[in-house]
Design an enzyme around this catalytic site. Structure first.
Site, PDB file in Angstrom:
ATOM      1  N   ASP A  69       0.879  -1.158   0.000  1.00  0.00           N
ATOM      2  CA  ASP A  69       0.000   0.000   0.000  1.00  0.00           C
ATOM      3  C   ASP A  69       0.929   1.224   0.000  1.00  0.00           C
ATOM      4  O   ASP A  69       2.088   1.131   0.409  1.00  0.00           O
ATOM      5  CB  ASP A  69      -0.861  -0.038   1.266  1.00  0.00           C
ATOM      6  N   ASP A  87      -0.063   5.077   0.840  1.00  0.00           N
ATOM      7  CA  ASP A  87      -0.284   6.082   1.885  1.00  0.00           C
ATOM      8  C   ASP A  87      -0.228   5.458   3.277  1.00  0.00           C
ATOM      9  O   ASP A  87      -1.067   4.619   3.612  1.00  0.00           O
ATOM     10  CB  ASP A  87      -1.660   6.749   1.697  1.00  0.00           C
TER      11      ASP A  87
HETATM   12  C1  BG6 Z   1      -5.746   5.796   0.171  1.00  0.00           C
HETATM   13  C2  BG6 Z   1      -5.759   6.559   1.479  1.00  0.00           C
HETATM   14  O1  BG6 Z   1      -4.482   5.277  -0.063  1.00  0.00           O
HETATM   15  O2  BG6 Z   1      -6.103   6.661  -0.912  1.00  0.00           O
HETATM   16  C3  BG6 Z   1      -7.101   7.243   1.683  1.00  0.00           C
HETATM   17  O3  BG6 Z   1      -5.520   5.664   2.537  1.00  0.00           O
HETATM   18  C4  BG6 Z   1      -7.419   8.120   0.478  1.00  0.00           C
HETATM   19  O4  BG6 Z   1      -7.070   8.015   2.868  1.00  0.00           O
HETATM   20  C5  BG6 Z   1      -7.374   7.271  -0.796  1.00  0.00           C
HETATM   21  O5  BG6 Z   1      -8.716   8.691   0.606  1.00  0.00           O
HETATM   22  C6  BG6 Z   1      -7.676   8.061  -2.065  1.00  0.00           C
HETATM   23  O6  BG6 Z   1      -6.650   8.962  -2.327  1.00  0.00           O
HETATM   24  P1  BG6 Z   1      -6.701  10.131  -3.401  1.00  0.00           P
HETATM   25  O7  BG6 Z   1      -5.264  10.614  -3.440  1.00  0.00           O
HETATM   26  O8  BG6 Z   1      -7.158   9.542  -4.691  1.00  0.00           O
HETATM   27  O9  BG6 Z   1      -7.643  11.148  -2.876  1.00  0.00           O
HETATM   28 MG    MG Z   2      -2.667   3.172   3.580  1.00  0.00          MG
END
Ligand code: BG6
Ligand code: MG
Length: 211
Positions: free
Chosen positions: A8, A10
């Site tokens: 993963d 984030d």
């Molecule tokens: C995930 C995060 O990796 O990505 C979430 O854990 C986030 O918190 C999601 O909402 C979507 O991300 P983005 O960058 O497309 O808004």
């Molecule tokens: Mg994550």
């Protein structure tokens, strides 16, 4: 037998989980919705829209579709302002050491992220070249806890789910990996201590002993 590790993004490879939280706070403060780090924890891995819908459900107000879309856009703009300041120094040395060590052991490496900003972030922190495949939120119809993004990563790597270990900080991500037939490792967030994890990591370098 492990042939691949799917990370993963984030909260595992980079600390962008903090930036997601801060950007949601800008919105929730404006709307008068109480929002805590513990509430953010339950959103780890969910798509932008699914996260926003959960947050807005905490309000007594009703929002039109157009308002919801505008709020999602506003959150992303705030988030991207922070992402634009990111550079290679934001990747913990331990992350680079782990990725290099896994490579040396012959493992295939991929990213499996719900984020539509994943490619941009990986470029900014100069991690793109560390991976054999990148599957992200722009490539799937259903976000975590659906397994689609991890299945896509496995398909791009040419491995079966059972041959790959997914590393996650989100319980939703562990659920996705489990349902997809992957092995699972929790790394912090609301994944830590989850019964959905085969392994519970406190340091990413522990992966080098697992594979
Ligand atoms: C995930 C995060 O990796 O990505 C979430 O854990 C986030 O918190 C999601 O909402 C979507 O991300 P983005 O960058 O497309 O808004
Ligand atoms: Mg994550």
């Amino acid at each position: 037998m492990k042939k691949a590790v799917i990370f993963d993004l984030d909260g595992v490879l980079v600390h962008t989980d903090r930036y997601h939280y801060d950007s949601w706070c800008l919105l929730t403060r404006q709307l008068g919705i109480p929002f805590t780090p513990a509430q953010y924890d339950t959103l780890r891995g969910l798509s932008r829209m699914d996260s926003l819908e959960r947050i807005l459900a905490l309000s007594s107000r009703q929002f039109t579709r157009a308002e919801v879309e505008a709020l999602a856009e506003e959150k992303n703009e705030a988030y991207l302002k922070r992402v634009e300041q990111m550079g290679p120094a934001e990747v913990e040395p331990e992350v680079r050491r782990t990725l290099a060590g896994l490579r040396e052991k012959g493992l295939l490496l991929a990213v499996g992220s719900s984020s539509k900003n994943a490619q941009l972030i990986l470029r900014r922190v100069e991690l793109t070249d560390c991976f054999d495949a990148i599957a992200d939120g722009s490539m799937v119809r259903r976000a975590k806890p659906d397994p689609e993004v991890f299945l896509k990563a496995a398909q791009l790597l040419g491995v079966a789910p059972a041959e790959a270990l997914v590393v996650e900080d989100g319980a939703a991500g562990l659920r996705a990996a489990r349902d997809g037939g992957f092995q699972t490792a929790a790394f912090g967030g609301d994944a830590a201590g989850s019964p959905l994890a085969d392994y519970d990591l406190t340091r990413l370098t522990q992966l080098l002993e697992l594979v």
